[in-house]
Each structure stands twice: as C-alpha cells, then as structure tokens.
Design a protein around this motif. Structure first.
Motif, PDB file in Angstrom:
ATOM      1  N   ASP A  75      -7.123  64.608  90.563  1.00 31.95           N
ATOM      2  CA  ASP A  75      -6.455  65.138  89.380  1.00 31.95           C
ATOM      3  C   ASP A  75      -6.613  64.120  88.260  1.00 31.95           C
ATOM      4  N   HIS A 134      -5.513  63.979  95.608  1.00 34.60           N
ATOM      5  CA  HIS A 134      -4.524  64.921  96.112  1.00 34.60           C
ATOM      6  C   HIS A 134      -5.101  65.621  97.340  1.00 34.60           C
ATOM      7  N   HIS A 188      -8.907  67.072  96.328  1.00 34.54           N
ATOM      8  CA  HIS A 188      -9.441  67.001  94.968  1.00 34.54           C
ATOM      9  C   HIS A 188      -8.862  65.798  94.246  1.00 34.54           C
TER      10      HIS A 188
HETATM   11 MN    MN Z   1      -3.625  68.428  92.447  1.00 37.43          MN
END
Ligand code: MN
Length: 224
Positions: free
Chosen positions: A53, A45, A51
C-alpha cells in the motif's frame, strides 16, 4: 479517492472495536500539516492477496494506492497502482494484524517511510499544486525514504474517477521511478515475506506472531 469523501469511506469499511487500525476520528487533520514536509509510507499488507500500500500525504489525509508488486527502483519497471480510499494520517504508523473476517484482515508492516517533495509542474515549468496534479491524473515527486529515494511518478492511464457514484471504469495508475541512480537509489528487498519493517525491523511473520501472543499489545511507539 474522491475529495469530498474525506475519511468516510475508510471508516465505513472498518469496525474500530475489532481492528486496532486508527479511526482518524480527530478530524481530517490530526496533526498540523503545515509544519512539516509531506510524508509518505509504504506498507506491506498480507491480506487475501499480498500487496503493497503506497500512501502520500495530501491535504491532511493519506492518498492511497494498492500496488500488487510493490514499488520498483528500476525506471523500466512500471508498477500497477490501484487507488484505494483515503486513510487517516495516523495510519502511517500502523503495524499489526487486522483480525480475519474484518476488512483487510491480515498483517501489516511499514516497509518504508519518509518525506517527499512534490515536483509536479506544468508545460512552462511552473509548479502545480500536488492535489491539482493528482486530480488531473499525473504527479511527480521525489521520495526521501529509508529504502526508496529519487524521483517517482504516478500516472492514471485509463478511466476517470466519478464524483457522484457513477459507473465508470475503475481508474488505474502506474507507479514508476523516473530518475535517480546509484547510491541511495533504493534498497531493501521487495520480497514481501523477507522484507523488514522500517519502523521495527520485524518481518510480517514476526508481527503476526506478536499479535497472536497472549497479551495484546499496541505496537505504538515500539522501536528496535
Ligand atoms: Mn491494503
């Protein structure tokens, strides 16, 4: 990650007339969970902070953690995992760009996907239901992904989740690979800018470019 909350937190953060993310509107169970092995998905993401997920199917929703550095295949490499709200099952297919200004604005690709086998057990080696183990702050599972394979554990290392909006420290978890070696241990770069989607083979950049193409298109069902 409160049990009773269901998808309310998820829906409350998003405007579904602006984002193409699934609303999970058809109830918590938008598919028959009993007929298949539980699934997992790892998305990259590219939001305000890049980051990963990490999401595991538990009782009809995707329990979710934000993993800043992404999962590691090296057992010595513990990765921070910060719990985020439950996501609807349909989210595991989501690849696309969330508009800037919306919650989580940025591009998402499915980095890895597959099924997992819950392996949590108590001290007498009796199996413990996954949701119960999660509640207690420690789960073990074997991932059968396209990139990630082998035993992993998620462990809460401080703080407690509050049930009724109390003000406790935010719980933090560690994601670590606990066993498995050699072939199939895991492949595929975790360099988010070079990584390719397990669904479409596309990079973040390609997905972003597709999203800004003149004709809006759903990525649903797209295969390469
Ligand atoms: Mn996210």
């Amino acid at each position: 990650m409160s049990e009773k909350d269901g998808l309310r937190t998820y829906r409350g953060k998003r405007r579904f007339d602006r984002t193409s993310e699934p609303s999970g509107e058809h109830g918590r169970r938008d598919e028959d969970a009993s007929s298949h092995e539980p699934v997992f998905v790892v998305q990259i993401h590219d939001a305000s902070t890049m980051h990963f997920d990490f999401r595991l199917e538990v009782d009809g929703v995707l329990k979710s953690w934000s993993v800043p550095k992404g999962p590691s295949t090296d057992p010595h490499d513990k990765r921070l995992a910060i719990p985020t709200e439950d996501h609807p099952m349909a989210y595991r297919d989501f690849e696309g760009t969330i508009p800037q200004g919306e919650y989580g604005g940025g591009t998402v690709i499915v980095w890895d996907q597959g099924t997992y086998t819950p392996t949590s057990h108590d001290k007498r080696h009796r199996p413990v239901p996954f949701a119960e183990a999660l509640e207690k702050g420690h789960v073990t599972f074997e991932l059968h992904g396209q990139k990630l394979r082998g035993q992993y554990a998620l462990t809460r290392f401080h703080g407690r989740e509050e049930k009724d909006g109390g003000t406790s420290k935010k719980p933090t978890w560690l994601l670590v690979r606990t066993a498995g070696s050699g072939e199939g241990a895991g492949s595929g770069t975790t360099d988010p800018r070079r990584a390719r989607s397990a669904r479409s083979g596309r990079t973040l950049r390609q997905v972003a470019a597709d999203a800004s193409a003149p004709t809006w298109e759903s990525n649903r069902g797209e295969k390469k």
